[in-house]
Structure formats: structure tokens, C-alpha cells
Design an enzyme around this catalytic site. Structure first.
Site, PDB file in Angstrom:
ATOM      1  N   CYS A 106      32.838  35.219  36.399  1.00  0.00           N
ATOM      2  CA  CYS A 106      32.107  34.103  37.004  1.00  0.00           C
ATOM      3  C   CYS A 106      31.849  32.937  36.063  1.00  0.00           C
ATOM      4  O   CYS A 106      31.702  31.798  36.502  1.00  0.00           O
ATOM      5  CB  CYS A 106      30.777  34.622  37.554  1.00  0.00           C
ATOM      6  SG  CYS A 106      30.918  36.263  38.303  1.00  0.00           S
ATOM      7  N   HIS A 256      28.370  28.727  40.190  1.00  0.00           N
ATOM      8  CA  HIS A 256      29.185  29.847  40.658  1.00  0.00           C
ATOM      9  C   HIS A 256      28.739  30.231  42.062  1.00  0.00           C
ATOM     10  O   HIS A 256      27.545  30.396  42.330  1.00  0.00           O
ATOM     11  CB  HIS A 256      29.033  31.036  39.711  1.00  0.00           C
ATOM     12  CG  HIS A 256      29.559  32.319  40.259  1.00  0.00           C
ATOM     13  ND1 HIS A 256      30.850  32.462  40.725  1.00  0.00           N
ATOM     14  CD2 HIS A 256      28.951  33.535  40.442  1.00  0.00           C
ATOM     15  CE1 HIS A 256      31.012  33.696  41.161  1.00  0.00           C
ATOM     16  NE2 HIS A 256      29.885  34.366  40.999  1.00  0.00           N
ATOM     17  N   ASN A 286      33.094  35.043  47.348  1.00  0.00           N
ATOM     18  CA  ASN A 286      32.947  34.981  45.902  1.00  0.00           C
ATOM     19  C   ASN A 286      34.309  35.247  45.271  1.00  0.00           C
ATOM     20  O   ASN A 286      34.816  36.363  45.319  1.00  0.00           O
ATOM     21  CB  ASN A 286      31.917  36.023  45.455  1.00  0.00           C
ATOM     22  CG  ASN A 286      31.658  36.019  43.962  1.00  0.00           C
ATOM     23  OD1 ASN A 286      32.486  35.592  43.179  1.00  0.00           O
ATOM     24  ND2 ASN A 286      30.500  36.529  43.576  1.00  0.00           N
TER      25      ASN A 286
END
Length: 333
Positions: A106, A256, A286
Site C-alpha cells: 500500500c 491509499h 483495494n
């Protein structure tokens, strides 16, 4: 002193789409993800990377101009050799081009910008191709309902170039690392410490009914949230002190894209106006290191980020690892 700037960004998703099977209220309030792109069985992160790279090169550069390739992935083709070397051949970059992999999730995109800036300002390169690509779905057990609705596959390619200017469009950086949290987002088996064998493939069911083996991705969601909710504001305060700035000095914020709930709680804690905060997670999920550049590109496309805007980028998660930087968006991007 010369600087550097982001010359162009492109992203690529696999063709296969999976819809999340849960109520609209849960999707909106908790994770904010309606669908994700999932790589096919014989489609790998390096394949997605090639598509993204060819896309950005065709728009803003030439293959022969790239003198360094940085590849951020946690889904390498092999342990040996580095996938960046394979990509150099597939993308048809010069043999004089440097190429390396770095393993970060991330926080990886901001780390990549830092590496690119260092290579340019030290005179080692003029045009960097920074690729982020992962197929996290291949690590997730389909019977693990804590993870399947969240993570998607995707790749991005960014060209960072030398800038003849008294200042750099890519500004300061701040990093934070806490390896004590490593076990909270991990694939236990697969490295030398715990090789893949019959035992590592044994599936176990947790107290919430999620099934996984040690060869699958595991995430302790509450602990990850606790880390992010504490460390992100703390590190941003340190970053603002380093840049001698305030939250109000930034035109936009691209964090993120973890999940809607986590991002919203952090946004509120930092008192960032909603209209200045990127949420680009609904149709991609994600995507790890690709989530920031995907969101950044989309915000530019919808003109939420304009030429001359000062943007803060914040990556955080697996490691634990955190990275922050600022950029000034260039009108030529």
C-alpha cells in the site's frame, strides 16, 4: 537545481469483473466496494504491468527514452529472476536501462516516486518508468469472505522525468515503518522460512467462518485499522512540519484506497474537506500499491485535480509501512 515531475500515468484492469454479494447499505457504509477486477487463471501481474506500461509510453514517451524501470509488486513471476528484467524485454526497453523490483504494498507507489526522484536528482537517470502491479486475488482463499470483497487486481505505469526548473514538482517525503505489525497482513507460507508443502495448504476455519490456509493472504482488519487511525495523522503532522505547511495549503488528498470506512474515519480525524478527498474504490477495490496512482489519474480525468494543484499522497498498510509525499500537478500530465 533540476527537479522532476510526473509526465504521465495510466492504469490497466483485467477484463473479468466480480460483483460483491452483500447489501447496498453494507457496501456504502463499510467497504464502499461494489465490484473488483480479477485476473484470469493464466493472467499474471507482469501481464497487467505490460498493458499499463505500453499505454503510458504510447501517450507521453518513447521506449528508447526510458533509462530506468522500477517495478513495485508483491506478485512476482518468480523468486529468481527479478520480474523487472523480464518486463524490460517484454516492453522493449533499451538494454542500457536499469531495472529492479521492490516488494511493497500500500505504501509502494510513494516509495517508488522517492526512488525515481533520487535517481533523477543524482544524475543516474532522466526518465523513470514506475510500474505497480499485483494480482492479490491469487493469494486469497475464495472461502475467506473477510477478504474476497475487498481486494482487486490491477496495474499502473507512471513516467517520472527530469524537470529543468529551480524546484521539483515532486516535493518532500516522510516514511514510517513498524515491523511489529507484520503478522497482521501476511501470507505465512511461500518464503524460505515456511516453504509451501502439504501442511501449509491445509485449510482452517476461523471463528467467523472464514476459511484459509497458510498459503493464503491473512489480514487482521481491526489491528490494521488501529495502526492506520493512529499512525497516519501522526505521520502527516510530521510531514506538515517538514514542509512548513498546513492541511489547508493542499488542494487535494489522495490516500491509499483501503476501504470506505477506514478512509472516512481518517479524513474526519484530520478535518480534510470531503470535496478535497479522493474516494475511487467502488469499482476496483483495494489494489494495493496501484490504488494511489489509479485514484490520482481518475481525479485528474474528472478535473478534480487541475494544473498547478498541490496534492498530498499517503500510502499505508502491509509491513507496517507508511509513506507520504506532495506533488504539484503539471499541466502537461
Amino acid at each position: 537545481m533540476d527537479g522532476c515531475y510526473i509526465k504521465g500515468i495510466e492504469y490497466y484492469f483485467p477484463q473479468k469483473v466480480e460483483l460483491n454479494e452483500m447489501s447496498a447499505s453494507v457496501i456504502k457504509q463499510k467497504i464502499g466496494i461494489r465490484s473488483r477486477y480479477i485476473a484470469e487463471k493464466n493472467e499474471y501481474a507482469s501481464d497487467l504491468a505490460c498493458h499499463a506500461a505500453n499505454k503510458v509510453i504510447s501517450k507521453v514517451s518513447n521506449n528508447e527514452d526510458i533509462d530506468f524501470l522500477l517495478y513495485c509488486t508483491q506478485s512476482p513471476d518468480y523468486i529468481i529472476p527479478t520480474t523487472a528484467c523480464i518486463l524490460q524485454s517484454k516492453i522493449k526497453l533499451n538494454n542500457s536501462c536499469g531495472a529492479l523490483d521492490f516488494n511493497l504494498g500500500c505504501s509502494g507507489y510513494v516509495y517508488g516516486l522517492s526512488l525515481a526522484k533520487g535517481l533523477i536528482l543524482s544524475g543516474q537517470a532522466n526518465n523513470i518508468l514506475l510500474i505497480t502491479s499485483d494480482t492479490l486475488s491469487k493469494y486469497i482463499n475464495p472461502k475467506d469472505k473477510s477478504l474476497t470483497p475487498i481486494f482487486g487486481d490491477g496495474a499502473t505505469a507512471t513516467i517520472i522525468s527530469k524537470q529543468i526548473s529551480s524546484s521539483s514538482s515532486i516535493g518532500e517525503f516522510v516514511f514510517s515503518t513498524d515491523g511489529n505489525g507484520a503478522e497482521n497482513l501476511i501470507i505465512p507460507a511461500g518464503g524460505l522460512k515456511q516453504p509451501i508443502d502439504q501442511n501449509s495448504r491445509l485449510e482452517k476455519e476461523d471463528h467467523n467462518g472464514n476459511v484459509r490456509s497458510d498459503a493464503n493472504l491473512y489480514m487482521n482488519g481491526p489491528e490494521i485499522f488501529k495502526y492506520a487511525f493512529y499512525e497516519v495523522p501522526l505521520s502527516i503532522k510530521r510531514f506538515l512540519n517538514k514542509e512548513n505547511s498546513k492541511i489547508e495549503d493542499y488542494d487535494y488528498f489522495v490516500f491509499h484506497q483501503a476501504n470506505h470506512y477506514m478512509m472516512e474515519m481518517i479524513r474526519r480525524k484530520l478535518e480534510i474537506p470531503k470535496e478535497k478527498f479522493s474516494v475511487q474504490i467502488e469499482d476496483g477495490g483495494n489494489t494495493g500499491s496501484s490504488s494511489i496512482p489509479i485514484a490520482l489519474k481518475r481525479e485528474v480525468e474528472r478535473k478534480a485535480i487541475k494544473s498547478g494543484d498541490r496534492v498530498m499522497l499517503v500510502g499505508f498498510g502491509v509491513g507496517y509501512s507508511l509513506s507520504i509525499c506532495s506533488i504539484v500537478w503539471n499541466s502537461n500530465n
